[in-house]
Design a protein around this motif. Structure first.
Motif, PDB file in Angstrom:
ATOM      1  N   PRO A 118       0.805  -1.231   0.000  1.00 25.90           N
ATOM      2  CA  PRO A 118       0.000   0.000   0.000  1.00 25.90           C
ATOM      3  C   PRO A 118       0.834   1.277   0.000  1.00 25.90           C
ATOM      4  O   PRO A 118       0.303   2.358  -0.263  1.00 25.90           O
ATOM      5  CB  PRO A 118      -0.813  -0.118   1.304  1.00 25.90           C
ATOM      6  CG  PRO A 118      -0.855  -1.574   1.603  1.00 25.90           C
ATOM      7  CD  PRO A 118       0.471  -2.094   1.159  1.00 25.90           C
ATOM      8  N   LYS A 119       2.137   1.162   0.277  1.00 24.49           N
ATOM      9  CA  LYS A 119       3.004   2.339   0.329  1.00 24.49           C
ATOM     10  C   LYS A 119       3.724   2.591  -1.002  1.00 24.49           C
ATOM     11  O   LYS A 119       4.442   3.581  -1.133  1.00 24.49           O
ATOM     12  CB  LYS A 119       4.029   2.177   1.453  1.00 24.49           C
ATOM     13  CG  LYS A 119       3.405   2.072   2.837  1.00 24.49           C
ATOM     14  CD  LYS A 119       4.474   1.924   3.905  1.00 24.49           C
ATOM     15  CE  LYS A 119       3.854   1.942   5.291  1.00 24.49           C
ATOM     16  NZ  LYS A 119       3.135   3.213   5.558  1.00 24.49           N
ATOM     17  N   VAL A 120       3.567   1.672  -1.972  1.00 20.31           N
ATOM     18  CA  VAL A 120       4.207   1.845  -3.275  1.00 20.31           C
ATOM     19  C   VAL A 120       3.385   2.855  -4.086  1.00 20.31           C
ATOM     20  O   VAL A 120       2.211   2.634  -4.346  1.00 20.31           O
ATOM     21  CB  VAL A 120       4.311   0.504  -4.026  1.00 20.31           C
ATOM     22  CG1 VAL A 120       4.892   0.712  -5.418  1.00 20.31           C
ATOM     23  CG2 VAL A 120       5.160  -0.485  -3.231  1.00 20.31           C
ATOM     24  N   LYS A 121       4.013   3.947  -4.494  1.00 18.15           N
ATOM     25  CA  LYS A 121       3.289   5.010  -5.193  1.00 18.15           C
ATOM     26  C   LYS A 121       3.529   5.018  -6.698  1.00 18.15           C
ATOM     27  O   LYS A 121       2.847   5.726  -7.439  1.00 18.15           O
ATOM     28  CB  LYS A 121       3.719   6.371  -4.613  1.00 18.15           C
ATOM     29  CG  LYS A 121       3.568   6.488  -3.111  1.00 18.15           C
ATOM     30  CD  LYS A 121       2.139   6.254  -2.649  1.00 18.15           C
ATOM     31  CE  LYS A 121       2.017   6.405  -1.133  1.00 18.15           C
ATOM     32  NZ  LYS A 121       0.654   6.051  -0.659  1.00 18.15           N
ATOM     33  N   CYS A 122       4.485   4.237  -7.159  1.00 22.52           N
ATOM     34  CA  CYS A 122       4.851   4.287  -8.576  1.00 22.52           C
ATOM     35  C   CYS A 122       4.220   3.135  -9.355  1.00 22.52           C
ATOM     36  O   CYS A 122       3.740   2.163  -8.767  1.00 22.52           O
ATOM     37  CB  CYS A 122       6.381   4.229  -8.715  1.00 22.52           C
ATOM     38  SG  CYS A 122       7.101   2.680  -8.109  1.00 22.52           S
ATOM     39  N   PRO A 123       4.235   3.194 -10.690  1.00 20.85           N
ATOM     40  CA  PRO A 123       3.729   2.080 -11.505  1.00 20.85           C
ATOM     41  C   PRO A 123       4.592   0.832 -11.324  1.00 20.85           C
ATOM     42  O   PRO A 123       5.807   0.922 -11.098  1.00 20.85           O
ATOM     43  CB  PRO A 123       3.831   2.605 -12.937  1.00 20.85           C
ATOM     44  CG  PRO A 123       3.954   4.082 -12.810  1.00 20.85           C
ATOM     45  CD  PRO A 123       4.643   4.338 -11.515  1.00 20.85           C
ATOM     46  N   VAL A 124       3.964  -0.328 -11.469  1.00 15.85           N
ATOM     47  CA  VAL A 124       4.655  -1.604 -11.285  1.00 15.85           C
ATOM     48  C   VAL A 124       4.315  -2.527 -12.457  1.00 15.85           C
ATOM     49  O   VAL A 124       3.146  -2.684 -12.809  1.00 15.85           O
ATOM     50  CB  VAL A 124       4.240  -2.276  -9.958  1.00 15.85           C
ATOM     51  CG1 VAL A 124       4.904  -3.648  -9.829  1.00 15.85           C
ATOM     52  CG2 VAL A 124       4.589  -1.399  -8.768  1.00 15.85           C
ATOM     53  N   LEU A 125       5.332  -3.116 -13.057  1.00 12.59           N
ATOM     54  CA  LEU A 125       5.151  -4.198 -14.031  1.00 12.59           C
ATOM     55  C   LEU A 125       5.357  -5.495 -13.272  1.00 12.59           C
ATOM     56  O   LEU A 125       6.456  -5.783 -12.805  1.00 12.59           O
ATOM     57  CB  LEU A 125       6.150  -4.082 -15.175  1.00 12.59           C
ATOM     58  CG  LEU A 125       6.127  -5.219 -16.200  1.00 12.59           C
ATOM     59  CD1 LEU A 125       4.778  -5.290 -16.891  1.00 12.59           C
ATOM     60  CD2 LEU A 125       7.236  -5.057 -17.217  1.00 12.59           C
ATOM     61  N   TYR A 126       4.307  -6.287 -13.125  1.00 12.51           N
ATOM     62  CA  TYR A 126       4.266  -7.406 -12.178  1.00 12.51           C
ATOM     63  C   TYR A 126       3.978  -8.689 -12.946  1.00 12.51           C
ATOM     64  O   TYR A 126       3.069  -8.744 -13.774  1.00 12.51           O
ATOM     65  CB  TYR A 126       3.142  -7.126 -11.194  1.00 12.51           C
ATOM     66  CG  TYR A 126       3.191  -7.799  -9.842  1.00 12.51           C
ATOM     67  CD1 TYR A 126       3.828  -7.201  -8.761  1.00 12.51           C
ATOM     68  CD2 TYR A 126       2.527  -8.999  -9.625  1.00 12.51           C
ATOM     69  CE1 TYR A 126       3.811  -7.777  -7.500  1.00 12.51           C
ATOM     70  CE2 TYR A 126       2.501  -9.581  -8.364  1.00 12.51           C
ATOM     71  CZ  TYR A 126       3.148  -8.963  -7.309  1.00 12.51           C
ATOM     72  OH  TYR A 126       3.126  -9.541  -6.060  1.00 12.51           O
ATOM     73  N   ALA A 127       4.757  -9.722 -12.718  1.00 19.68           N
ATOM     74  CA  ALA A 127       4.571 -10.990 -13.431  1.00 19.68           C
ATOM     75  C   ALA A 127       4.487 -12.141 -12.442  1.00 19.68           C
ATOM     76  O   ALA A 127       5.267 -12.205 -11.475  1.00 19.68           O
ATOM     77  CB  ALA A 127       5.720 -11.226 -14.404  1.00 19.68           C
ATOM     78  N   VAL A 128       3.544 -13.064 -12.692  1.00 20.50           N
ATOM     79  CA  VAL A 128       3.328 -14.208 -11.810  1.00 20.50           C
ATOM     80  C   VAL A 128       3.135 -15.464 -12.652  1.00 20.50           C
ATOM     81  O   VAL A 128       2.353 -15.465 -13.608  1.00 20.50           O
ATOM     82  CB  VAL A 128       2.081 -14.004 -10.910  1.00 20.50           C
ATOM     83  CG1 VAL A 128       1.835 -15.236 -10.045  1.00 20.50           C
ATOM     84  CG2 VAL A 128       2.252 -12.771 -10.032  1.00 20.50           C
ATOM     85  N   GLY A 129       3.836 -16.531 -12.304  1.00 23.53           N
ATOM     86  CA  GLY A 129       3.599 -17.839 -12.891  1.00 23.53           C
ATOM     87  C   GLY A 129       2.624 -18.609 -12.019  1.00 23.53           C
ATOM     88  O   GLY A 129       2.827 -18.714 -10.805  1.00 23.53           O
ATOM     89  N   LEU A 130       1.560 -19.138 -12.603  1.00 22.00           N
ATOM     90  CA  LEU A 130       0.524 -19.782 -11.793  1.00 22.00           C
ATOM     91  C   LEU A 130       0.947 -21.145 -11.249  1.00 22.00           C
ATOM     92  O   LEU A 130       0.206 -21.753 -10.471  1.00 22.00           O
ATOM     93  CB  LEU A 130      -0.764 -19.937 -12.600  1.00 22.00           C
ATOM     94  CG  LEU A 130      -1.490 -18.640 -12.954  1.00 22.00           C
ATOM     95  CD1 LEU A 130      -2.848 -18.944 -13.571  1.00 22.00           C
ATOM     96  CD2 LEU A 130      -1.649 -17.728 -11.742  1.00 22.00           C
TER      97      LEU A 130
END
Length: 598
Positions: free
Chosen positions: A527-539
């Motif tokens: 909740p404290k991250v204010k910048c854009p994030v490119l997030y990747a997850v393998g299921l």
């Protein structure tokens, strides 16, 4: 590259060598053609308590000893497990070939030599007899090593077929056709395997029967929660003619709630029985997990940052001639973090004068990050405490698994120092803008633990980071993720390490451990991250419950979430596909264009 990670069992009734590797050509005479391409079977037997990671590199030479092909494969073998897989070599020209393989794992290094022939399209037997050595590639003798010497290099060997009659890899028949096989392919109707309300959860199924007999039986799709609870089962009866194929569709009943679900695809026929694991997501934007936020979480990290500010960083910048190039100057940067503990990084600066955006890279679990060379960026590869072997005894004198180092005390726990090292690294960048750094454009990136460190850094220094690229982040929602991990049939890291530690330290309970971990849980920082994030997850990530990783992403504040992107890879574990790296590069450039608002 795909990461091989196939669970198996160690041999019984034989002396267990620490690590054994066996390689055999798929055709026992090492003769291949268009119908049966060049293919090898490889088996890694890991009898150690630690996973083995590394690479297999193979080089192919023609009859004139000219190198014509080189390729590499990433390998991971879980502790006390056996990995078995096949790989094809793209040879299409007739001739005799030599193949040399180099295998480098955590506790095993060895070379393998062998020969094979490619004889083109099937022809009459009198026309297909190239001169070729008949010995297949086989295993070198296991390394002899002790706890004081965990690595070495075995010499090159070429053993005859008679000498490997007891090898644990069973020889393949003359051709696949004689024995037969079933080829099963499942493909979700949506590429990312993510479905939402109003959409049908459908898969296309293709089953090819390579046997010379008809196959009767069933195909069953069993859907389970991450904790292994079965929520539905869909079955299709099979009747497939010899050398025939059956194509059909299955629709999965909607799960009872949002989440990540495992799909066990079981094929049971007259002469074939196998189960493959798949996964899909359902309403993943709604996945929520409880916060386990310590009441003094804010105060804890404010105090930690204040304590770090009192430590003289003692920055030391030394030119690294070994890694510098014609176009880049590379420097080793040594500094000190909390408790005056030393760590380092590699600063890479393009020689062409100008102001450059800065990329700060964080490494995976106990992995060194080497210099990264970009033409349009300055990069700073950060190696936190625990990486530099020179300080290994001071860092971990009792050789405890890092993730459990001083877990009994939140103020001394290892990840307090590691996270603060990340903060100090960013402070170094901001203290050296005169070296060509554009401090209005600073990005953080990493994979696995490095992804988590990048996100935590952005949370603790929200005005310093423009964007974060986070692939397969770990350490999110420890309570749920550990519950999923220890519920698996075969434990993998980090669950196996935690279970061992708790067993060896009965006075330290799981509840006490989680009380410490909550101060370092990724979801509490999001909740404290204010910048854009490119997030990747393998299921199919084995290191963290994918649902926990997605739940952490969902905890980003709205302003950051609206500018962020989530990529899901349903068929992958703790990895990203090669093509995703291209998208990461696009993000580097796009996000570096935007300057921070002061």
């Amino acid at each position: 590259m795909a990461l091989w990670c196939i669970e198996g069992k160690a041999q019984k009734g034989k002396t267990k060598d620490p690590v054994t590797v066996n390689i055999l050509p798929y055709n026992k005479k090492a003769r291949f053609n268009k119908k049966f391409p060049v293919k090898y079977k490889i088996q890694f037997i890991n009898n150690l308590k630690d996973p083995q990671e590394g690479t297999l590199v193979y080089t192919v030479f023609d009859n004139a000893n000219q190198e014509i092909l080189e390729n590499s494969l990433d390998v991971r073998v879980n502790a006390k497990k056996t990995l078995v897989s096949n790989f094809e070599i793209p040879i299409v020209k007739e001739g005799n070939y030599t193949i040399k393989m180099r295998i480098e794992l955590t506790n095993f290094n060895s070379n393998f030599d062998g020969s094979f022939a490619y004889i083109g399209p099937p022809r009459k037997s009198k026309d297909r007899k190239p001169e070729i050595a008949q010995e297949p590639i086989v295993n070198t003798p296991p390394l002899n090593w002790s706890k004081d010497n965990l690595s070495g290099v075995a010499g090159r060997q070429s053993l005859s077929a008679d000498e490997i009659k007891d090898a644990p890899v069973t020889e393949e028949p003359e051709s696949e056709e004689e024995e037969g096989e079933m080829i099963i392919k499942l493909k979700p109707y949506k590429k990312d395997g993510v479905f939402y309300d109003g959409e049908k959860i459908k898969y296309s199924v293709s089953i090819a029967n390579k046997y010379k007999v008809r196959q009767d039986g069933t195909f069953t799709a069993i859907v389970q929660t991450e904790l292994g609870e079965t929520v539905s089962s869909t079955q299709v009866k099979l009747k497939i003619a010899k050398k025939g194929q059956k194509n059909f569709q299955i629709e999965i009943p909607k799960p009872p709630k949002e989440g990540v679900y495992n799909l066990r695809a079981a094929t049971n026929t007259s002469t074939y029985d196998d189960t493959a694991l798949y996964a899909f997501g359902y309403n993943i934007s709604k996945i929520k997990t409880p916060y386990y936020l310590p009441p003094d979480f804010e105060e804890y990290w404010q105090t930690a940052m204040s304590d770090l500010a009192k430590v003289d960083p003692q920055y030391k910048i030394s030119r690294d001639d070994e890694h510098s190039t014609k176009y880049h100057d590379v420097y080793r940067v040594d500094m000190k973090g909390i408790d005056d503990f030393p760590f380092y990084g590699y600063l890479s600066i393009p020689k062409l004068k100008g102001k450059y955006p800065v990329i700060i890279g964080f490494g995976g679990y106990k992995k060194e990050v080497m210099p990264l060379l970009f033409d349009e960026f300055i990069s700073f590869s950060v190696n936190v405490r625990g990486i530099d072997k020179k300080y290994e005894k001071e860092f971990n004198p009792d050789n405890i698994e890092q993730i459990m180092l001083k877990a009994e005390d939140k103020d001394a726990y290892v990840y307090k120092g590691i996270y603060l090292d990340c903060i100090r690294a960013v402070e170094f960048v901001y203290a050296h803008g005169h070296m060509g750094m554009d401090l209005n454009r600073v990005l953080a990136f990493g994979g696995s633990q490095g992804a988590t460190m990048g996100l935590v850094t952005a949370a603790l220094m929200p005005d310093k980071i423009n964007a974060v690229i986070a692939s397969n982040p770990v350490f999110a929602d420890w309570k749920n993720s550990f519950a999923v991990g220890k519920n698996k049939r075969e434990l993998s890291f980090p669950s196996d390490a935690i279970v061992r530690y708790l067993k060896d330290n009965p006075d330290f309970t799981e509840e006490q451990m989680l009380e410490t971990f909550n101060y370092f849980d990724l979801q509490n920082f999001m909740p404290k991250v204010k910048c854009p994030v490119l997030y990747a997850v393998g299921l199919q990530d084995e290191f963290i419950a994918p649902g926990s990783a997605i739940a952490a992403y969902n905890k980003l504040p709205f302003d950051a979430l609206s500018k962020s992107e989530l990529f899901i890879f349903p068929d992958l574990g703790h990895e990203i596909p090669v093509y995703h790296n291209s998208f990461i590069g696009i993000w580097f450039n796009e996000k570096a264009v935007s300057k921070k608002k002061r």
